[in-house]
Design a protein around this motif. Structure first.
Motif, PDB file in Angstrom:
ATOM      1  N   ARG A 195       0.829  -1.208   0.000  1.00  0.00           N
ATOM      2  CA  ARG A 195       0.000   0.000   0.000  1.00  0.00           C
ATOM      3  C   ARG A 195       0.862   1.255   0.000  1.00  0.00           C
ATOM      4  NH1 ARG A 195      -2.952  -0.777   5.090  1.00  0.00           N
ATOM      5  NH2 ARG A 195      -2.431   1.418   5.200  1.00  0.00           N
ATOM      6  N   LEU A 199       0.987   4.163  -2.770  1.00  0.00           N
ATOM      7  CA  LEU A 199       0.665   5.554  -2.444  1.00  0.00           C
ATOM      8  C   LEU A 199       1.791   6.496  -2.817  1.00  0.00           C
ATOM      9  CD1 LEU A 199      -1.140   5.680   1.004  1.00  0.00           C
ATOM     10  CD2 LEU A 199      -1.945   6.506  -1.196  1.00  0.00           C
ATOM     11  N   ILE A 252     -10.346  -1.962  15.992  1.00  0.00           N
ATOM     12  CA  ILE A 252     -10.873  -1.538  14.692  1.00  0.00           C
ATOM     13  C   ILE A 252     -11.938  -0.460  14.872  1.00  0.00           C
ATOM     14  CG2 ILE A 252     -12.235  -2.321  12.721  1.00  0.00           C
ATOM     15  CD1 ILE A 252     -10.676  -4.969  12.914  1.00  0.00           C
ATOM     16  N   ARG A 256     -10.758   2.677  13.120  1.00  0.00           N
ATOM     17  CA  ARG A 256     -11.112   2.577  11.713  1.00  0.00           C
ATOM     18  C   ARG A 256     -12.583   2.861  11.407  1.00  0.00           C
ATOM     19  NH1 ARG A 256      -8.081  -0.634   8.239  1.00  0.00           N
ATOM     20  NH2 ARG A 256      -9.568   0.092   6.713  1.00  0.00           N
ATOM     21  N   THR A 257     -13.349   3.343  12.370  1.00  0.00           N
ATOM     22  CA  THR A 257     -14.743   3.653  12.050  1.00  0.00           C
ATOM     23  C   THR A 257     -15.042   5.115  12.352  1.00  0.00           C
ATOM     24  OG1 THR A 257     -15.596   3.162  14.247  1.00  0.00           O
ATOM     25  CG2 THR A 257     -15.462   1.322  12.708  1.00  0.00           C
ATOM     26  N   ARG A 258     -16.147   5.580  11.793  1.00  0.00           N
ATOM     27  CA  ARG A 258     -16.554   6.953  12.028  1.00  0.00           C
ATOM     28  C   ARG A 258     -16.856   7.170  13.504  1.00  0.00           C
ATOM     29  NH1 ARG A 258     -21.254   8.483   8.112  1.00  0.00           N
ATOM     30  NH2 ARG A 258     -21.027   6.468   7.100  1.00  0.00           N
ATOM     31  N   ARG A 261     -13.713   7.790  15.352  1.00  0.00           N
ATOM     32  CA  ARG A 261     -13.208   9.147  15.161  1.00  0.00           C
ATOM     33  C   ARG A 261     -14.007  10.138  15.991  1.00  0.00           C
ATOM     34  NH1 ARG A 261      -9.933   9.705  10.537  1.00  0.00           N
ATOM     35  NH2 ARG A 261      -8.460   8.013  10.841  1.00  0.00           N
ATOM     36  N   SER A 276     -18.233  20.375  13.639  1.00  0.00           N
ATOM     37  CA  SER A 276     -17.886  19.540  12.494  1.00  0.00           C
ATOM     38  C   SER A 276     -19.006  18.560  12.186  1.00  0.00           C
ATOM     39  CB  SER A 276     -16.602  18.755  12.765  1.00  0.00           C
ATOM     40  OG  SER A 276     -15.571  19.611  13.153  1.00  0.00           O
ATOM     41  N   GLY A 277     -20.136  18.715  12.846  1.00  0.00           N
ATOM     42  CA  GLY A 277     -21.274  17.864  12.549  1.00  0.00           C
ATOM     43  C   GLY A 277     -21.310  16.572  13.340  1.00  0.00           C
ATOM     44  N   VAL A 278     -20.494  16.458  14.389  1.00  0.00           N
ATOM     45  CA  VAL A 278     -20.532  15.255  15.218  1.00  0.00           C
ATOM     46  C   VAL A 278     -21.708  15.361  16.185  1.00  0.00           C
ATOM     47  CG1 VAL A 278     -19.322  13.940  16.997  1.00  0.00           C
ATOM     48  CG2 VAL A 278     -18.050  14.911  15.093  1.00  0.00           C
TER      49      VAL A 278
ATOM     50  N   SER B 336     -24.955  18.785  11.251  1.00  0.00           N
ATOM     51  CA  SER B 336     -24.741  17.787  10.200  1.00  0.00           C
ATOM     52  C   SER B 336     -25.706  18.011   9.033  1.00  0.00           C
ATOM     53  CB  SER B 336     -24.854  16.370  10.769  1.00  0.00           C
ATOM     54  OG  SER B 336     -26.111  16.166  11.338  1.00  0.00           O
ATOM     55  N   LYS B 363      -5.997  13.477  10.129  1.00  0.00           N
ATOM     56  CA  LYS B 363      -7.347  13.179  10.607  1.00  0.00           C
ATOM     57  C   LYS B 363      -8.224  14.421  10.596  1.00  0.00           C
ATOM     58  CE  LYS B 363      -5.965   9.331  13.542  1.00  0.00           C
ATOM     59  NZ  LYS B 363      -5.743   8.939  14.946  1.00  0.00           N
ATOM     60  N   SER B 367     -12.124  15.353   8.880  1.00  0.00           N
ATOM     61  CA  SER B 367     -13.006  15.118  10.030  1.00  0.00           C
ATOM     62  C   SER B 367     -14.433  15.622   9.840  1.00  0.00           C
ATOM     63  CB  SER B 367     -12.406  15.730  11.286  1.00  0.00           C
ATOM     64  OG  SER B 367     -12.308  17.128  11.139  1.00  0.00           O
ATOM     65  N   ALA B 368     -14.660  16.555   8.926  1.00  0.00           N
ATOM     66  CA  ALA B 368     -16.024  17.037   8.756  1.00  0.00           C
ATOM     67  C   ALA B 368     -16.767  16.245   7.681  1.00  0.00           C
ATOM     68  CB  ALA B 368     -16.023  18.530   8.416  1.00  0.00           C
ATOM     69  N   LEU B 370     -16.328  12.443   7.052  1.00  0.00           N
ATOM     70  CA  LEU B 370     -15.774  11.089   7.142  1.00  0.00           C
ATOM     71  C   LEU B 370     -16.445  10.151   6.152  1.00  0.00           C
ATOM     72  CD1 LEU B 370     -15.356  10.690  11.006  1.00  0.00           C
ATOM     73  CD2 LEU B 370     -13.548  10.865   9.319  1.00  0.00           C
ATOM     74  N   LYS B 371     -17.652  10.501   5.775  1.00  0.00           N
ATOM     75  CA  LYS B 371     -18.377   9.638   4.852  1.00  0.00           C
ATOM     76  C   LYS B 371     -17.593   9.431   3.563  1.00  0.00           C
ATOM     77  CE  LYS B 371     -23.039   9.808   5.579  1.00  0.00           C
ATOM     78  NZ  LYS B 371     -24.161  10.728   5.609  1.00  0.00           N
ATOM     79  N   THR B 374     -15.239   6.579   3.817  1.00  0.00           N
ATOM     80  CA  THR B 374     -15.728   5.339   4.405  1.00  0.00           C
ATOM     81  C   THR B 374     -16.048   4.343   3.298  1.00  0.00           C
ATOM     82  OG1 THR B 374     -16.744   6.684   6.109  1.00  0.00           O
ATOM     83  CG2 THR B 374     -17.389   4.389   6.048  1.00  0.00           C
ATOM     84  N   TRP B 377     -18.116  -0.452   6.381  1.00  0.00           N
ATOM     85  CA  TRP B 377     -18.158   0.034   7.755  1.00  0.00           C
ATOM     86  C   TRP B 377     -16.884   0.777   8.133  1.00  0.00           C
ATOM     87  CZ3 TRP B 377     -22.172  -0.398  11.180  1.00  0.00           C
ATOM     88  CH2 TRP B 377     -23.243  -1.217  10.773  1.00  0.00           C
ATOM     89  N   LEU B 378     -15.847   0.576   7.369  1.00  0.00           N
ATOM     90  CA  LEU B 378     -14.545   1.029   7.827  1.00  0.00           C
ATOM     91  C   LEU B 378     -14.062   2.261   7.082  1.00  0.00           C
ATOM     92  CD1 LEU B 378     -12.702  -2.384   8.183  1.00  0.00           C
ATOM     93  CD2 LEU B 378     -13.908  -1.061   9.924  1.00  0.00           C
ATOM     94  N   LEU B 379     -13.220   3.016   7.762  1.00  0.00           N
ATOM     95  CA  LEU B 379     -12.571   4.141   7.121  1.00  0.00           C
ATOM     96  C   LEU B 379     -11.441   3.606   6.251  1.00  0.00           C
ATOM     97  CD1 LEU B 379     -12.203   6.497  10.209  1.00  0.00           C
ATOM     98  CD2 LEU B 379     -14.012   6.483   8.512  1.00  0.00           C
ATOM     99  N   ASP B 380     -11.309   4.188   5.086  1.00  0.00           N
ATOM    100  CA  ASP B 380     -10.224   3.806   4.202  1.00  0.00           C
ATOM    101  C   ASP B 380      -9.042   4.738   4.480  1.00  0.00           C
ATOM    102  OD1 ASP B 380      -8.447   3.422   2.164  1.00  0.00           O
ATOM    103  OD2 ASP B 380     -10.008   3.035   0.673  1.00  0.00           O
ATOM    104  N   LEU B 381      -8.074   4.231   5.238  1.00  0.00           N
ATOM    105  CA  LEU B 381      -6.987   5.104   5.689  1.00  0.00           C
ATOM    106  C   LEU B 381      -6.089   5.543   4.534  1.00  0.00           C
ATOM    107  CD1 LEU B 381      -6.008   3.530   9.123  1.00  0.00           C
ATOM    108  CD2 LEU B 381      -7.771   5.194   8.574  1.00  0.00           C
ATOM    109  N   ASP B 382      -6.047   4.733   3.474  1.00  0.00           N
ATOM    110  CA  ASP B 382      -5.262   5.154   2.311  1.00  0.00           C
ATOM    111  C   ASP B 382      -5.898   6.356   1.646  1.00  0.00           C
ATOM    112  OD1 ASP B 382      -3.553   3.133   2.767  1.00  0.00           O
ATOM    113  OD2 ASP B 382      -4.381   1.770   1.279  1.00  0.00           O
ATOM    114  N   GLU B 384      -7.795   8.436   3.090  1.00  0.00           N
ATOM    115  CA  GLU B 384      -7.613   9.550   4.011  1.00  0.00           C
ATOM    116  C   GLU B 384      -6.263  10.220   3.779  1.00  0.00           C
ATOM    117  OE1 GLU B 384      -8.424   9.710   8.561  1.00  0.00           O
ATOM    118  OE2 GLU B 384      -6.503   8.761   8.288  1.00  0.00           O
TER     119      GLU B 384
END
Lengths: 412, 520
Positions: A195, A199, A252, A256-258, A261, A276-278, B336, B363, B367-368, B370-371, B374, B377-382, B384
């Motif tokens: 990866r 990148l 995880i 790795r999830t919203r 964060r 930020s909409g959280v 939101s 991050k 951060s505003a 994240l969708k 995503t 279910w997971l965030l794609d860190l690459d 990001e």
């Protein structure tokens, strides 16, 4: 030095505690004449502390959002008791009773989360209340008497993995798990390198990855051997396996999830997170709910150990869980801390307990020492962060480039 | 020879990156009420902080000569013992304590190690009579109105044997009756040989109460003149306040405004803490695609409140009004939802509202939204990392790595990170509240270029700023606000600093001239 850094990777900061843990194990092993690093002691170490570490996973998330949960011990005791009682009174199968126990935990968490999320009552207060409510509740519903639990729960609380296949002199289930772990690590390292290459478009050297795989492989191999070479019929303990699965899942979730964060965002700066909409309320609510759910799970594991639920089960657990989180480097003000580091912190506490006990140090002095260790760990952490200097490892391996100096103007 | 109580000579105070005071000289006659006025950020408050020792001796250059000798205050305590007392704009009373306890806070009268309550109470009673308050000194301060609290503050100052009283915008939270009361007391004190320095930008008040006015601008003294027979030359003060040359350069920009994409109608918002006080009064405005619109107003005019209430009702209690995006009315009840409708808001207070300072650049950038990174279910860190690297390059964020913590960045780069974070939400309407506050000139220029670039992409851009040159240099159209109302709108071609300032302090003729514009 540079090579060492390449092998350890970028996030070597968290290794300070790991080094401390390993040093602790080695020192105790020498001092006790080799009683610490034995298969049976390591099995005990894990199954005897799994419930606290399960709590610590949830507590980490609670502390990251800037709250605290004092009720976890009471909730654990309460959920375990509800499970034992419902199994006995209604003749329910063990797994139905366990589900009821978990549901009770979730409801308790929803209750406490509700006050925090809806009315902004600090978690310290709501859970202090919960601590009394659920402790009183346990004693009330149990009439202050221990209640036997279904025998099958023993598997969860103190069970071992089955042995099968050819007689290798080792527990084959544990060996299989160890091999799987090595394979998973190897795959993840190679995948990560691919990866990074994709990148950056640059070739990454292969050797640090290989060295890392071999080193970690050896460590996993040794641990596997240690756990599988105990008395016949013993293996990597089932509660330990439950813990490992939980740690993977929650690692995880947090990284790795919203939702993960959002936890860090709310703990780091609530106003900025809101802007930020959280959904801060939702984050508070779910975190508290999850904590009590895990507390119930810890309670069930503990009941499984002795196959009985007692009215004082869980007393003082919250403090062990909180200590694990802070020794693991979480910030009191929230926003900082990881599940993995918390586990290391928890293991430091467990090894201290275990080693001092093997040395014949009484519970009284053990308590004193643990207190000092907690304080020292947090002072060390705060001192490091305060002056903006890196950790000790950070100073040993200075960053490649100088960081730009922050310049800040604040005219009145 | 005149009887001068205070002389501040060549005071220079530098904050990293900003020269807040640049050789200010001021002299105050004994027994005068001396008004100091100037725009936001002109250096008024900083000057008073230097005088009272909040900025200690050694952290500034220049001399303070007070009652004939040079002073070297290291803290408030020292300045207070010399008889200089400052009363801040935000009152510093502790609401749960009594008037007596507040008056003697930090200066408790002690007998044999214990507080002498009886003596304190007696003295408090006397002090309250001197400021004309007929109250029981045991009353808790939380039961007092703002005006009364102000008088208690003055009583507290009197208890310290004040010779020089500094009032920082004393009337900003007072109604007319309280203001009149305060002025009466000030005249009273003047008769008792107490000198007052009053910071204010309300011209009618300056005319009413003060003997001398000093105007500050950009950290310099512009001029000092006396108020004769309650008459001040308003035009002269305004010209002094704003009359700087346009020394700041702004990137050249030609806007190509399209159709109106953002409209706010009849927007009313109530103060969340003071029921009945409206912070936005029937505000109407619109922004076209590709247009940069400015909002000018003095402190307390309700600019930030207006923007934050539009951004998902983040501030205040919504009373009425509607928002239309591309002609369609939308309901926005949360941040939101606002983000979903393509609105972005960059807050004025970067550290408290804009950023999680302990998070990494990587991050923060996503951060505003994240969708967008995503997968399942997971965030794609690459993804990001790619997104963060892209932003870093496009906005020129200077950091050694996107993994760096944002609090290691300079103010200008932090602000770029905030902009990056909101660009990643791909907004149609971008609201920037004080986008260049507290950052150096170079970074300002870059931020301004970014803003122009956003407008060129067809976004509707709103800039709220205290710096009129910034608005004049950047905006196609400028609205002015005064006490929660929009008092006018000027096109870039017809706007200048004096006109804007007139509308911002709402002198009557300016208001009637521009009423037509609001309805247009």
């Amino acid at each position: 030095m540079k090579h060492l850094k390449q092998i350890l990777g970028t996030e070597f900061r968290q290794f300070t505690m790991v080094i401390a843990l390993v040093a602790l194990i080695i020192i105790f092993n020498i001092a006790t004449g080799g009683k610490v690093v034995t298969p049976s002691n390591f099995q005990n170490l894990l199954s005897g502390n799994a419930y606290v570490l399960v709590l610590a996973v949830g507590m980490l998330m609670v502390i990251v959002i800037g709250q605290i949960d004092l009720s976890v011990g009471s909730v654990a005791g309460f959920a375990g008791m509800v499970m034992a009682l419902s199994a006995r009174e209604f003749n329910l199968p063990w797994w139905v009773a366990a589900l009821i126990g978990l549901a009770v935990g979730a409801i308790a968490g929803a209750w406490q989360g509700f006050w925090l999320a809806r009315f902004n009552i600090p978690g310290f207060i709501t859970t202090l209340g919960g601590m009394m409510i659920f402790r009183g509740g346990v004693i009330w519903i149990s009439k202050s008497i221990s209640v036997p639990a279904p025998e099958e729960l023993k598997i969860i609380g103190a069970g071992y993995l089955p042995d099968w296949g050819p007689n290798t002199g080792l527990n084959n289930s544990t060996v299989l798990l160890g091999l799987l772990a090595i394979a998973a690590f190897t795959w993840s390292q190679l995948h990560k390198r691919r990866r990074i290459e994709k990148l950056s478009g640059k070739k990454e050297p292969l050797w640090p990855v290989l060295v890392r795989i071999v080193l970690v492989g050896l460590v996993i191999g040794y641990i596997t051997w240690l756990y599988s070479s105990g008395r016949p019929g013993t293996s990597f303990p089932v509660p330990g396996l439950i813990l490992v699965v939980l740690v993977i899942i929650y690692h995880i979730i947090t990284q790795r999830t919203r939702f993960g964060r959002h936890i860090y965002a709310v703990g780091g700066n609530k106003s900025a997170a809101t802007l930020s909409g959280v959904n801060v309320r939702r984050t508070y609510f779910l975190t508290m709910l999850n904590m009590s759910f895990l507390a119930a799970l810890a309670g069930i594991i503990f009941v499984g150990r002795s196959v009985a639920a007692g009215p004082s089960d869980g007393t003082g657990w919250e403090l062990d869980a909180i200590a694990s989180v802070f020794i693991g480097g979480a910030a009191v003000s929230g926003g900082i801390g990881t599940v993995i580091a918390t586990m290391v912190g928890g293991m430091v506490m467990a090894v201290l307990n275990n080693g001092l006990q093997l040395l014949g140090v009484g519970a009284d002095r053990t308590q004193v020492i643990k207190g000092f260790v907690l304080l020292a760990a947090v002072v060390f952490d705060v001192y490091n962060k305060q002056r903006g200097r890196g950790s000790i490892t950070g100073r040993l391996f200075p960053a490649k480039q100088e960081q730009p100096k922050p310049t800040e103007g604040t005219p009145a | 020879m005149e009887d001068i109580i205070l002389q501040m000579q060549d005071i220079t105070k530098v904050f990293p990156g900003v020269r807040a005071l640049d050789g200010v000289t001021i002299s105050v006659r004994r027994g005068d009420i001396h008004a100091i006025c100037g725009e936001n950020g002109a250096g008024k408050s900083t000057l008073m902080k230097v005088l009272s020792g909040i900025h200690p001796y050694g952290s500034y250059e220049g001399k303070i000569i007070y009652m004939g000798s040079e002073m070297t205050f290291k803290n408030i305590k020292e300045s207070e013992s010399a008889g200089i007392v400052i009363i801040h704009q935000e009152l510093t009373m502790i609401p749960e304590l009594s008037i007596t306890e507040n008056i003697f806070m930090g200066n408790e009268i002690v007998r044999r190690g214990l507080i002498d309550r009886e003596k304190q109470r007696r003295l408090a009673q006397e002090l309250l009579e001197r400021v004309g308050l007929n109250l029981d000194p045991n009353t808790q301060v939380k039961h007092l109105g703002v005006g009364q609290q102000q008088l208690v503050e003055i009583a507290k100052a009197l208890s310290k044997n004040v010779k020089l009283l500094i009032l920082d915008e004393p009337t900003s939270a007072l109604n007319e009756a309280d203001t009149a009361n305060l002025f009466k007391l000030m005249r009273d004190l003047k008769g008792k040989d107490i000198t007052c320095i009053m910071i204010s930008h309300k011209l009618n008040e300056i005319a009413e109460i003060s003997d001398v006015v000093t105007v500050l601008r950009d950290g310099r003294t512009v001029e000092t003149f006396s108020v004769e027979k309650g008459q001040v030359d308003e035009k002269r003060i305004i010209r002094s306040m704003v009359g700087r040359s346009m020394e700041n350069r702004y990137p050249p920009h030609e806007s190509k405004p399209g159709e109106v994409i953002f409209e706010v109608d009849n927007w009313c918002v109530e103060d969340p803490n003071i029921p009945g006080r409206m912070v936005c009064k029937r505000s109407n405005f619109y922004v076209r695609a590709g247009e940069i619109v400015g909002f000018a107003g003095l402190m307390g005019a309700g600019r930030t409140e207006l923007m934050r209430s539009i951004f998902g009702q983040n501030y205040g209690s919504f009373i009425c009004g509607s928002i239309k995006i591309r002609g369609k009315q939308v309901k926005i009840n949360s941040v939101s939802e606002a983000i979903k409708h393509g609105i972005a808001y960059i807050p004025e207070d970067r550290k408290n509202f804009g950023l999680n300072l302990i998070d990494s650049v990587r991050k923060t950038c996503v951060s505003a939204n994240l969708k967008a990174i995503t997968r399942g279910w997971l965030l794609d860190l690459d993804k990001e990392r790619q997104a963060a690297e892209k932003q870093r390059e496009e906005l020129g964020i200077k950091t050694y790595s996107v993994d760096a913590c944002v609090n290691t960045l300079s103010g200008g780069n932090q602000q770029k990170v905030v902009v990056a974070k909101w660009m990643f939400t791909e907004p149609d309407v971008l609201i920037l509240d004080e986008p260049t506050r507290g950052i150096d000139v170079g970074a300002k220029y870059e931020i301004h270029r970014l803003i122009n670039g956003l407008a060129d992409q067809g976004k509707a851009v709103i800039i709220v700023s205290s710096e009129l040159p910034e608005l004049l240099g950047m905006c196609d159209r400028i609205y002015t606000l005064f006490e929660g109302s929009i008092t006018g709108a000027l096109d870039r071609s017809e706007a200048d600093q004096e006109k804007l300032m007139q509308m911002m302090i709402n002198t009557q003729d300016a208001y009637s001239n521009t009423c037509a514009d609001i309805n247009a």
